[in-house]
Design a protein around this motif. Sequence first.
Motif, PDB file in Angstrom:
ATOM      1  N   PHE A  45      22.192 -23.000   7.021  1.00 34.54           N
ATOM      2  CA  PHE A  45      21.880 -23.578   8.325  1.00 34.54           C
ATOM      3  C   PHE A  45      21.814 -25.101   8.231  1.00 34.54           C
ATOM      4  N   ALA A  46      21.095 -25.606   7.251  1.00 35.72           N
ATOM      5  CA  ALA A  46      20.963 -27.056   7.072  1.00 35.72           C
ATOM      6  C   ALA A  46      22.312 -27.685   6.708  1.00 35.72           C
ATOM      7  N   LYS A  47      23.015 -27.065   5.785  1.00 34.77           N
ATOM      8  CA  LYS A  47      24.294 -27.594   5.311  1.00 34.77           C
ATOM      9  C   LYS A  47      25.331 -27.648   6.439  1.00 34.77           C
ATOM     10  N   TYR A  48      25.435 -26.577   7.201  1.00 35.77           N
ATOM     11  CA  TYR A  48      26.461 -26.520   8.243  1.00 35.77           C
ATOM     12  C   TYR A  48      26.062 -27.291   9.497  1.00 35.77           C
ATOM     13  N   ASN A  49      24.774 -27.470   9.752  1.00 38.30           N
ATOM     14  CA  ASN A  49      24.362 -28.358  10.834  1.00 38.30           C
ATOM     15  C   ASN A  49      24.745 -29.797  10.494  1.00 38.30           C
ATOM     16  N   ALA A  50      24.606 -30.178   9.234  1.00 40.81           N
ATOM     17  CA  ALA A  50      25.003 -31.525   8.803  1.00 40.81           C
ATOM     18  C   ALA A  50      26.513 -31.708   8.954  1.00 40.81           C
ATOM     19  N   LYS A  51      27.269 -30.677   8.578  1.00 36.09           N
ATOM     20  CA  LYS A  51      28.724 -30.744   8.737  1.00 36.09           C
ATOM     21  C   LYS A  51      29.101 -30.864  10.212  1.00 36.09           C
ATOM     22  N   LEU A  52      28.435 -30.097  11.054  1.00 38.65           N
ATOM     23  CA  LEU A  52      28.689 -30.143  12.488  1.00 38.65           C
ATOM     24  C   LEU A  52      28.389 -31.542  13.034  1.00 38.65           C
ATOM     25  N   ALA A  53      27.260 -32.106  12.649  1.00 44.73           N
ATOM     26  CA  ALA A  53      26.886 -33.445  13.107  1.00 44.73           C
ATOM     27  C   ALA A  53      27.930 -34.469  12.669  1.00 44.73           C
ATOM     28  N   ASN A  54      28.434 -34.319  11.462  1.00 47.33           N
ATOM     29  CA  ASN A  54      29.455 -35.227  10.940  1.00 47.33           C
ATOM     30  C   ASN A  54      30.715 -35.178  11.808  1.00 47.33           C
ATOM     31  N   VAL A  55      31.145 -34.000  12.172  1.00 52.57           N
ATOM     32  CA  VAL A  55      32.337 -33.871  13.012  1.00 52.57           C
ATOM     33  C   VAL A  55      32.070 -34.458  14.400  1.00 52.57           C
ATOM     34  N   LEU A  56      30.913 -34.177  14.968  1.00 55.97           N
ATOM     35  CA  LEU A  56      30.610 -34.649  16.318  1.00 55.97           C
ATOM     36  C   LEU A  56      30.481 -36.168  16.391  1.00 55.97           C
ATOM     37  N   ASP A  57      30.283 -36.822  15.248  1.00 56.57           N
ATOM     38  CA  ASP A  57      30.226 -38.280  15.212  1.00 56.57           C
ATOM     39  C   ASP A  57      31.612 -38.913  15.328  1.00 56.57           C
ATOM     40  N   ARG A  58      32.664 -38.121  15.169  1.00 53.89           N
ATOM     41  CA  ARG A  58      34.024 -38.651  15.248  1.00 53.89           C
ATOM     42  C   ARG A  58      34.386 -38.936  16.703  1.00 53.89           C
ATOM     43  N   ASP A  59      35.164 -40.010  16.873  1.00 55.65           N
ATOM     44  CA  ASP A  59      35.589 -40.346  18.231  1.00 55.65           C
ATOM     45  C   ASP A  59      36.998 -40.887  18.180  1.00 55.65           C
ATOM     46  N   PRO A  60      37.885 -40.270  18.825  1.00 49.93           N
ATOM     47  CA  PRO A  60      37.730 -39.100  19.685  1.00 49.93           C
ATOM     48  C   PRO A  60      37.755 -37.821  18.864  1.00 49.93           C
ATOM     49  N   LEU A  61      37.300 -36.740  19.471  1.00 54.04           N
ATOM     50  CA  LEU A  61      37.384 -35.432  18.820  1.00 54.04           C
ATOM     51  C   LEU A  61      38.806 -34.900  19.002  1.00 54.04           C
ATOM     52  N   THR A  62      39.424 -34.548  17.898  1.00 51.47           N
ATOM     53  CA  THR A  62      40.790 -34.023  17.940  1.00 51.47           C
ATOM     54  C   THR A  62      40.763 -32.504  17.982  1.00 51.47           C
TER      55      THR A  62
END
Length: 125
Positions: A45-62
């Motif tokens: 849960f912690a590991k994949y929430n961090a991964k999710l946050a990392n992706v959501l920080d990208r702009d724009p989302l592809t």
Amino acid sequence: MKHTVGSLVTAAAITLGHLVPATAEQVTHYAPEPSETLEQAVENFAKYNAKLANVLDRDPLTTADMEEVHEYTYTLEIALAKINEELGALPVVLEEVHQTSEGDDPERLRAAGEAYLAQARLLDR
């Protein structure tokens, strides 16, 4: 008669299968990381929430970013289900700690508190 019915069912299934339109965008299903224990679930849960946050920080989302998030959700869903399964009674145990703390039985309080902390500490990250 058995063979006739079986043949008709098979033929109908094949025919109906061909009637379902194929789309260019087929959803890929990913194999989640296992969450067989509460500790493993919390770690995922912690590991994949961090991964999710990392992706959501990208702009724009592809589109590739969105697919990456899609993949992560499989592990997050399994982890969260295990956490809910294991910790579903945690509020009840905490309420016992609360009620016991209002009494005059230190040993009962210690036992309830330790039972609560044994589960709750797994969430400390």
